[in-house]
Design an enzyme around this catalytic site. Structure first.
Site, short mmCIF file in Angstrom:
data_model
loop_
_atom_site.label_atom_id
_atom_site.label_comp_id
_atom_site.label_asym_id
_atom_site.label_seq_id
_atom_site.Cartn_x
_atom_site.Cartn_y
_atom_site.Cartn_z
N ASP A 91 -2.44 -2.29 -5.95
CA ASP A 91 -2.50 -3.19 -4.80
C ASP A 91 -2.53 -2.43 -3.48
O ASP A 91 -1.54 -1.82 -3.08
CB ASP A 91 -1.28 -4.13 -4.82
CG ASP A 91 -1.43 -5.27 -3.83
OD1 ASP A 91 -2.53 -5.44 -3.26
OD2 ASP A 91 -0.45 -6.00 -3.62
N ASP A 274 -9.19 -5.14 0.09
CA ASP A 274 -7.97 -5.37 -0.69
C ASP A 274 -8.26 -5.42 -2.18
O ASP A 274 -8.92 -6.34 -2.66
CB ASP A 274 -7.35 -6.69 -0.23
CG ASP A 274 -6.06 -7.04 -0.97
OD1 ASP A 274 -5.38 -6.10 -1.44
OD2 ASP A 274 -5.75 -8.23 -1.09
#
Length: 404
Positions: A91, A274
């Site tokens: 992440d 992201d």
């Protein structure tokens, strides 16, 4: 972190050590998916987007990650001595590393309780527990000592994975500890640099489209880039100063068009790159321009995804983003979910769905797009903390032929 219910456990691949002057080369693996995996996915992506907008008040090593059911990448991380291996979500939109949502945290002789509680809220999930310092092995011979690790004792929406390895900016850890609420927690990238394991705080990310349920197809490189995983030159763009995108791996897109005639993003605007978001999300007004340009396209209320009539699929034009003077295009293959994946995603068998969707807010709020996993399956991405910039490059997967 992209919060999806029913994530599967990752399948690990072998590690090959190359040389001290090179890096560990370990591939990414695609996994089979459950029948209703998509449930809540677009809403989870949008919830993550809303949270991200509101949150902000030596040698490289290449390691494997596993694409779970087409929508999320994890990597295997060893914690403790002897190590227990955990499948952690990769992440770039968060920075805490924690375990325990699947395989429980196993304390060993290297585990040191810090006396701190830790609590992190994500788009649609959270974890809370105790904070430890421990030994973390990202690859054989690539071992970080005294790395902060959260032990998740309470959590939601992490089924099928063991936690997160957070590789976002360190500022995102502020306020997650108690009682030391103002303390920043060094990330795995921070510590790898300070301990001399890498000489650059740079993360290279190579994702790729799935060709099967168990498809070994990519890599994460800690401490540098792997020139064999991209073609041409890397286009670098500075992290945007625009709030709140600038708290993350935020960049500016100069403009975006659909085909040659339809303007989707008219002026320079800020958003983020992201790995924890599956889809490509556009501010609602931007997305409306994109949606109207595809004849018959509409949002399916049962999934939150765009559907495209079969008669329009062959007419799909490229979606073009201009970033620092270079055009990065999503062709039809990049914009559409292959129909043979529909069952795995929990979708209707014969409908054509898209991976571009709406953010949930209009433009002008400082975070107007999210470039997620489906974009990065077509391009190599570099997250360079040393120079405060993001890089993108073409790969062999950038332009492919879509077959419904």
């Amino acid at each position: 972190m992209q919060s999806f219910a029913a994530l599967l456990c990752a399948v690990l691949t072998t590690v090959t050590y190359v040389s001290a002057s090179s890096f560990f080369r370990m591939p990414l693996t695609k996994l089979a998916s459950p029948s209703s995996y998509l449930a809540g996915l677009p809403d989870a992506d949008r919830a993550r987007a809303a949270f991200l907008k509101n949150f902000a008040s030596g040698s490289p090593a290449t390691v494997p990650a596993s694409n779970l059911a087409y929508v999320q990448y994890t990597t295997s991380v060893g914690v403790g001595s002897p190590p227990t291996y955990y499948n952690l979500v990769v992440d770039t939109g968060s920075s805490n590393t924690f375990v325990g949502t699947g395989t429980k945290y196993v304390q060993t002789s290297t585990s040191i309780f810090t006396g701190e509680d830790v609590n992190v809220t994500y788009g649609t999930g959270y974890f809370s527990g105790f904070e430890y310092l421990d030994q973390v092995m990202l690859a054989p011979g690539f071992v970080i000592t005294n790395q902060s690790i959260g032990d998740a004792l309470s959590y939601a929406d992490f089924e099928g994975v063991d936690g997160i390895v957070g590789v976002g900016p360190v500022i995102l850890t502020e306020g997650t500890l108690s009682p030391s609420t103002n303390e920043l927690i060094p990330t795995v990238m921070n510590n790898a640099l300070s301990q001399g394991l890498i000489t650059e705080e740079v993360l290279g990310v190579s994702f790729a489209p799935a060709t099967s349920y168990n498809d070994t197809n990519g890599a994460l490189t800690y401490g540098g880039i792997d020139s064999s995983l991209y073609t041409g030159e890397i286009t670098y763009t500075p992290v945007t100063p625009t709030y709140p995108a600038g708290y993350y791996w935020g960049i500016n897109i100069t403009d975006a068009t659909y085909g040659s005639a339809v303007t989707v993003i008219p002026t320079s605007t800020a958003g983020i790159v992201d790995t924890g978001t599956t889809l490509v999300l556009l501010a609602d007004d931007f997305f409306e321009s994109y949606l109207r340009a595809i004849p018959g396209a509409k949002i399916d209320p049962s999934t939150g995804l765009m559907t495209v009539p079969a008669t329009s699929v062959s007419e799909i034009q490229t979606l073009n983003f201009t970033i620092d003077g270079t055009i990065f295009s999503m062709d039809a293959a990049a914009q559409l979910i292959p129909i043979d994946q529909n069952t795995a995603w929990g979708l209707s068998k014969n409908k054509q769905y898209g991976v571009v969707s709406y953010l949930g807010t209009n433009s002008g709020e400082g975070l107007d797009f999210i470039i997620g996993q489906k974009f990065m399956e077509k391009y190599y991405a570099v997250f360079d903390a040393d120079s405060n910039r993001v890089g993108l490059a073409y790969t062999e997967h950038t332009f492919t032929t879509y077959t419904p």
